[in-house]
Design an enzyme around this catalytic site. Sequence first.
Site, mmCIF file in Angstrom:
data_model
loop_
_atom_site.group_PDB
_atom_site.id
_atom_site.type_symbol
_atom_site.label_atom_id
_atom_site.label_comp_id
_atom_site.label_asym_id
_atom_site.label_seq_id
_atom_site.Cartn_x
_atom_site.Cartn_y
_atom_site.Cartn_z
ATOM 1 N N LEU A 24 0.919 -1.155 0.049
ATOM 2 C CA LEU A 24 0.038 -0.034 0.057
ATOM 3 C C LEU A 24 1.006 1.243 0.092
ATOM 4 C CD1 LEU A 24 -2.692 1.609 0.255
ATOM 5 C CD2 LEU A 24 -2.300 1.335 2.901
ATOM 6 N N HIS A 75 6.381 2.634 12.106
ATOM 7 C CA HIS A 75 6.853 3.758 11.545
ATOM 8 C C HIS A 75 5.754 4.797 11.654
ATOM 9 C CE1 HIS A 75 8.530 6.700 8.799
ATOM 10 N NE2 HIS A 75 9.559 6.210 8.930
#
Length: 357
Positions: free
Chosen positions: A125, A229
Amino acid sequence: MMLIRPVRLGDVADILLLSGKTGIGLTSLPKDEAHLRRRIERSIATWNGHLDRSEQGYLFVLEDVSQQKVVGVSALEVAVGLSEPWYNFRLGTLVHASKSLNIYKPVPTLFLSNDHTGYSELCTLFLDPDYRHSRNGQLLSKVRFLFMAAFRDRFSPKVIAEMRGVSDDNGHSPFWDSLGQHFFGMEFAEADRLTGMGQKSFIAELMPKHPLYTDLLSPQARAVIGEVHPQTAPARSLLETEGLRYQGYVDIFDAGPTLEGEVDQLRAVKESQLIPATIASRESSQEDAFYLVANEKYADFRAALVMGPADIEHLTLDPHTAETLGIASGAAIRVVPLFPQSGQSVITRQLSQASEL
């Protein structure tokens, strides 16, 4: 208008441009034209029914129709680990005990695991930073649930999503620096690149098979186990609102969490409905909700966001949208609310930047 459709060979130039914007850590979209071309060809072969289940993978693109430009990608792997081993770490516990010393000490560990072999996977994605608005990220991610709902027999009962772990802008991962580099003898970015290119045999060759004690890692490494992240945090939240959960499995390189769930229990799969298409122009209303709408054509799959009334049965498609999606009046369309019905405004704000996985 923003349109979801299957990838085409002609998209390779746009996708190559996208791959240059991902940075380190998104292993499934490396900046390598030959690799991306092979990935596109594999997706087309999957749609055409030319591959075994172990090789099948679907790659979707988000196209800005007015610009005729691909600005995002997302993908589904049908069954991971059937042709190449699928590795991650499972968090566990070993107990060190001595009755004579009256010591009982549980010790957290990492076990090399292939437990997710055969699962379907949500992956690859990425949305162009210039398009991270107007719910494009949610469309790009959630369309995969609608595709699985429509063609349920083509996927496994369970699905996973590996989330990007913590690393800095220079490609340094605290987890890798404390663990991986001692076994692999290479930089994190290089190991990341090799796995993204499908070269995974070195993992089995170099990684220890016995449990690893997390207490021996640096404090910085222990702190990022199971963490994502910052750019991936919205994507994690999005998947969790759909029913995927972290169950103690992490990536062997950066310790990013693996989310998992049963396909039939995912919100967008359970709530999707088939209704006959009504094509007509209508005035928008402040009470309108967002719906993810797709045709039921396997080889010519199309999907988009549509605004409509709270009563899903009164949803209408304007003529332009219907034509773009390849939908005729009365044809079956699959529809699901873009967000869970409770707490929609909060979720909308939280997920406005969901753009990477």
